[in-house]
Design a protein around this motif. Structure first.
Motif, PDB file in Angstrom:
ATOM      1  N   ARG A  29      -4.898   2.396   0.266  1.00  0.00           N
ATOM      2  CA  ARG A  29      -6.223   2.549   0.873  1.00  0.00           C
ATOM      3  C   ARG A  29      -6.758   1.155   1.193  1.00  0.00           C
ATOM      4  N   ARG A  30      -7.052   0.923   2.479  1.00  0.00           N
ATOM      5  CA  ARG A  30      -7.479  -0.389   2.976  1.00  0.00           C
ATOM      6  C   ARG A  30      -8.882  -0.756   2.492  1.00  0.00           C
ATOM      7  N   LYS A  31      -9.087  -2.059   2.289  1.00  0.00           N
ATOM      8  CA  LYS A  31     -10.396  -2.579   1.867  1.00  0.00           C
ATOM      9  C   LYS A  31     -10.540  -4.015   2.367  1.00  0.00           C
ATOM     10  N   ASN A  32     -11.710  -4.363   2.882  1.00  0.00           N
ATOM     11  CA  ASN A  32     -12.044  -5.735   3.289  1.00  0.00           C
ATOM     12  C   ASN A  32     -11.072  -6.348   4.293  1.00  0.00           C
ATOM     13  N   THR A  33     -10.492  -5.535   5.177  1.00  0.00           N
ATOM     14  CA  THR A  33      -9.552  -6.068   6.164  1.00  0.00           C
ATOM     15  C   THR A  33     -10.174  -6.176   7.543  1.00  0.00           C
ATOM     16  N   GLU A  64       4.285  -9.583  -1.018  1.00  0.00           N
ATOM     17  CA  GLU A  64       2.902 -10.027  -1.177  1.00  0.00           C
ATOM     18  C   GLU A  64       1.961  -8.900  -1.587  1.00  0.00           C
ATOM     19  N   GLU A  65       2.074  -7.734  -0.943  1.00  0.00           N
ATOM     20  CA  GLU A  65       1.116  -6.653  -1.169  1.00  0.00           C
ATOM     21  C   GLU A  65       1.486  -5.722  -2.320  1.00  0.00           C
ATOM     22  N   LEU A  66       2.806  -5.576  -2.573  1.00  0.00           N
ATOM     23  CA  LEU A  66       3.260  -4.564  -3.529  1.00  0.00           C
ATOM     24  C   LEU A  66       4.065  -5.116  -4.689  1.00  0.00           C
ATOM     25  N   GLU A 110      -2.651  -7.250  -4.059  1.00  0.00           N
ATOM     26  CA  GLU A 110      -3.787  -7.867  -3.381  1.00  0.00           C
ATOM     27  C   GLU A 110      -5.012  -6.955  -3.539  1.00  0.00           C
ATOM     28  N   PRO A 111      -5.619  -6.945  -4.735  1.00  0.00           N
ATOM     29  CA  PRO A 111      -6.726  -6.022  -4.994  1.00  0.00           C
ATOM     30  C   PRO A 111      -7.953  -6.247  -4.115  1.00  0.00           C
ATOM     31  N   ASP A 112      -8.062  -7.422  -3.498  1.00  0.00           N
ATOM     32  CA  ASP A 112      -9.183  -7.687  -2.594  1.00  0.00           C
ATOM     33  C   ASP A 112      -9.024  -6.965  -1.253  1.00  0.00           C
ATOM     34  N   LYS A 113      -7.809  -6.437  -0.963  1.00  0.00           N
ATOM     35  CA  LYS A 113      -7.536  -5.770   0.311  1.00  0.00           C
ATOM     36  C   LYS A 113      -7.174  -4.296   0.162  1.00  0.00           C
TER      37      LYS A 113
END
Length: 152
Positions: A29-33, A64-66, A110-113
């Motif tokens: 689920r996308r966030k802050n992108t 990077e993401e996973l 990348e919990p910020d995203k």
């Protein structure tokens, strides 16, 4: 003579597994992108960077993401979507790859995203899965490897 038109490229790993006899796909689920935040998307997706191939980008984004390691030899081409930007939207070549083998356990690196990471049965995808991603997945299942999308 003017400069040639340039467009961006993005990769979308379709990370799949079979569990209890059902095909599943890993979504985040996308966030802050700034793009479709709050919606489900393919986990590990991102832009192709300068001096990088699409497969190299998929490997890098998955790490990077996973936090998972993917070998290029375990990546299979699935679909290419030419997403034409209208009314100021950017034009992209969206390159989808199927990944069924990797090392490590996927987590939100990348919990910020990202606000969620979950496996979904392909027959029971969430209603808030990004439409063009679902379309590309269905085309892959139908052995249609190219599409064009007008993006406004």
């Amino acid at each position: 003579m003017g400069e040639h038109f340039k467009c961006l490229s993005a990769v979308f790993p379709i990370i799949m597994r079979t569990k209890n006899g059902k095909r599943q796909v890993l979504l985040l689920r996308r966030k802050n992108t700034g793009y479709m935040d709050g919606m489900w998307d393919f986990a590990g997706s991102g832009h192709v960077e300068e001096n990088e191939t699409a497969m190299q980008a998929a490997v890098r984004e998955c790490k990077e993401e996973l936090g998972i390691t993917v070998k290029q030899s375990d990546i299979r081409f699935a679909h290419l979507s030419h997403r034409v930007g209208l009314n100021g939207a950017r034009t992209y070549y969206d390159i989808y790859f199927v990944i069924e083998r990797y090392t490590g356990e996927a987590y939100i690196a990348e919990p910020d995203k990202c606000t969620g990471l979950q496996w979904f049965d392909v027959g029971e995808l969430p209603g808030d899965f990004i439409g063009i991603r679902k379309q590309a997945l269905m085309m892959y299942f139908d052995s249609k490897y190219y599409s064009e999308v007008m993006n406004s």
